[in-house]
Enzyme design. Structure first.
Site, PDB file in Angstrom:
ATOM      1  N   SER A   1       0.852  -1.192   0.000  1.00 42.29           N
ATOM      2  CA  SER A   1       0.000   0.000   0.000  1.00 42.29           C
ATOM      3  C   SER A   1       0.893   1.250   0.000  1.00 42.29           C
ATOM      4  O   SER A   1       2.119   1.137   0.115  1.00 42.29           O
ATOM      5  CB  SER A   1      -0.871   0.005   1.254  1.00 42.29           C
ATOM      6  OG  SER A   1      -0.016   0.140   2.383  1.00 42.29           O
TER       7      SER A   1
ATOM      8  N   GLY B   1      -9.909  -7.096   2.003  1.00 39.74           N
ATOM      9  CA  GLY B   1     -10.358  -7.337   3.381  1.00 39.74           C
ATOM     10  C   GLY B   1     -10.579  -8.805   3.675  1.00 39.74           C
ATOM     11  O   GLY B   1     -11.526  -9.175   4.372  1.00 39.74           O
TER      12      GLY B   1
ATOM     13  N   HIS C   1     -12.118  -4.154   5.528  1.00 41.73           N
ATOM     14  CA  HIS C   1     -10.692  -4.134   5.896  1.00 41.73           C
ATOM     15  C   HIS C   1     -10.503  -4.299   7.400  1.00 41.73           C
ATOM     16  O   HIS C   1     -11.227  -3.698   8.191  1.00 41.73           O
ATOM     17  CB  HIS C   1     -10.054  -2.799   5.478  1.00 41.73           C
ATOM     18  CG  HIS C   1      -9.714  -2.743   4.026  1.00 41.73           C
ATOM     19  ND1 HIS C   1     -10.230  -1.806   3.167  1.00 41.73           N
ATOM     20  CD2 HIS C   1      -8.901  -3.516   3.271  1.00 41.73           C
ATOM     21  CE1 HIS C   1      -9.752  -2.004   1.951  1.00 41.73           C
ATOM     22  NE2 HIS C   1      -8.942  -3.033   1.984  1.00 41.73           N
ATOM     23  N   GLY C   2      -9.503  -5.065   7.782  1.00 41.77           N
ATOM     24  CA  GLY C   2      -9.153  -5.212   9.195  1.00 41.77           C
ATOM     25  C   GLY C   2      -9.961  -6.289   9.892  1.00 41.77           C
ATOM     26  O   GLY C   2     -10.786  -6.975   9.275  1.00 41.77           O
TER      27      GLY C   2
ATOM     28  N   ASN D   1      -4.110  -9.135   4.753  1.00 46.88           N
ATOM     29  CA  ASN D   1      -3.090  -8.306   5.381  1.00 46.88           C
ATOM     30  C   ASN D   1      -3.120  -8.436   6.910  1.00 46.88           C
ATOM     31  O   ASN D   1      -2.135  -8.877   7.518  1.00 46.88           O
ATOM     32  CB  ASN D   1      -3.245  -6.837   4.961  1.00 46.88           C
ATOM     33  CG  ASN D   1      -2.035  -6.001   5.323  1.00 46.88           C
ATOM     34  OD1 ASN D   1      -1.107  -6.480   5.968  1.00 46.88           O
ATOM     35  ND2 ASN D   1      -2.010  -4.750   4.925  1.00 46.88           N
TER      36      ASN D   1
ATOM     37  N   SER E   1      -8.914 -10.942   5.541  1.00 46.63           N
ATOM     38  CA  SER E   1      -8.597 -11.471   6.879  1.00 46.63           C
ATOM     39  C   SER E   1      -9.862 -11.739   7.684  1.00 46.63           C
ATOM     40  O   SER E   1     -10.783 -10.922   7.695  1.00 46.63           O
ATOM     41  CB  SER E   1      -7.742 -10.466   7.657  1.00 46.63           C
ATOM     42  OG  SER E   1      -6.477 -10.361   7.073  1.00 46.63           O
TER      43      SER E   1
ATOM     44  N   ASP F   1      -0.908  -1.380  -3.909  1.00 51.07           N
ATOM     45  CA  ASP F   1      -2.231  -1.504  -3.301  1.00 51.07           C
ATOM     46  C   ASP F   1      -2.768  -0.127  -2.864  1.00 51.07           C
ATOM     47  O   ASP F   1      -1.987   0.766  -2.514  1.00 51.07           O
ATOM     48  CB  ASP F   1      -2.107  -2.449  -2.098  1.00 51.07           C
ATOM     49  CG  ASP F   1      -3.407  -3.142  -1.778  1.00 51.07           C
ATOM     50  OD1 ASP F   1      -4.324  -3.092  -2.605  1.00 51.07           O
ATOM     51  OD2 ASP F   1      -3.498  -3.747  -0.684  1.00 51.07           O
TER      52      ASP F   1
END
Ligand code: G3H
Ligand code: ZN
Length: 310
Positions: free
Chosen positions: A48, A216, A181-182, A239, A218, A80
């Site tokens: 990123s 996203g 994300h996250g 990630n 994960s 990214d």
């Protein structure tokens, strides 16, 4: 050496997805590359804007190029979540294979206009580069979030996907299909999983007719990932899971050797910890889950042979 576009086509024909793993340092890059090499499957390394700033744009490009050339291995590099034209151009000039031009925070029309300009500018630098655009809202930050936002009203519709792809000319589309994300704390502890809208993935794929990326990744339910691949997802980004593993591995390395100061005696713990996550994800994305570790190379070769003849 195969190009990324070709690799995505072969993956789609074989019913598998290419794993995309973000890296911030040599520890994670080593874990990603060695895992892909062990399983003999193509892999995308992602960096990123923040990750590129830390490692150096030309430096990460040189590292990945050296791995690709020395081992004659299909490892590709993606810029990214690139939010402005200048950094997209710097990445393209440094030799990145693809750029995610992310103007998804803007209203749809503005996002489409800016993404179209990015496609034109980046293809002028490297006609083979792949440009990905993003629509919908999947939140920001590959980190542990105390609260998970409700993003259900920002999911991508098939009509938007079609309009966006046709107007911008992007090679790859990143939709919002329940992904985010996250990870929440509960996801890190394995008590909760992200769930995907598989029907929406199928409809977007049918409307957009380009490879789809799932950002996203994960903390996503394994079965949902399998079904999303079958429905049309070609690239899956991971990630936060790697970042959690990196920290756990580093702590384990420090705890196991009090007083140790030699980095190459401490850091292998982190490489192994991250590698375990990467291998598990690559096995899932490439249908290698039922294969014992020692036989995975043979199984992967079979998948690659099938890809080669299809
Ligand atoms: O672009 C990076 C990703 O989409 C990773 O998301 O941190 O939830 O795995 P994640
Ligand atoms: Zn992402």
């Amino acid at each position: 050496m195969r190009e990324l576009r070709n690799t995505l086509e072969l993956a789609r024909n074989a019913g598998v997805a290419v794993g995309h793993f973000n890296v911030s340092d040599l520890v994670v890059l080593k874990a990603v590359f060695c895992s892909a090499q062990e399983l003999q499957v193509p892999v995308l390394v992602g960096a990123s804007e923040g990750e590129r700033e830390f490692m150096g744009v030309r430096q990460i490009a040189a590292l990945v190029k050296s791995l690709r050339e020395e081992f004659d291995f299909p490892v590709f590099l993606n810029a990214d979540h690139t939010h402005n034209m200048e950094s997209a151009i710097v990445a393209a000039k440094a030799g990145f294979d693809s750029v995610v031009f992310d103007a998804s925070a803007l209203p749809f029309e503005q996002n489409a206009r800016q993404t179209r300009e990015a496609v034109e500018a980046l293809k002028a630098i490297n006609p083979a580069i792949l440009v990905e655009g993003e629509i919908g809202n999947i939140g920001t930050g590959s980190e542990i979030h105390e609260l998970s936002p409700d993003l259900s009203k920002y999911l991508t519709t098939p009509a938007e996907a079609k309009q966006f792809v046709n107007f911008t000319g992007v090679d790859v589309l990143a939709p919002a299909v329940g992904n985010m994300h996250g990870m929440s704390r509960k996801m890190v502890e394995g008590e909760k999983r992200k769930r995907l809208d598989i029907e929406r993935v199928s409809q977007i794929k049918a409307a957009a007719l380009v490879p789809l990326t799932l950002h996203g990744g994960s903390g996503t339910d394994d079965e949902d990932l399998r079904q999303a691949i079958a429905a049309g997802i070609s690239i899956i980004h991971i990630n936060t899971e790697l970042r959690v593993a990196w920290r756990n591995g580093l702590e384990a390395g420090l705890t196991a050797q009090p007083g140790q100061v030699v980095p190459y005696n401490i850091l292998p713990f982190a490489v192994e910890s991250v590698g375990q996550v990467v291998r598990a994800r690559l096995r899932l994305f490439n249908h290698l889950e039922d294969v014992p570790a020692e036989a995975s190379n043979r199984a992967a070769s079979r998948v690659r042979e099938q890809q080669a003849v299809s």
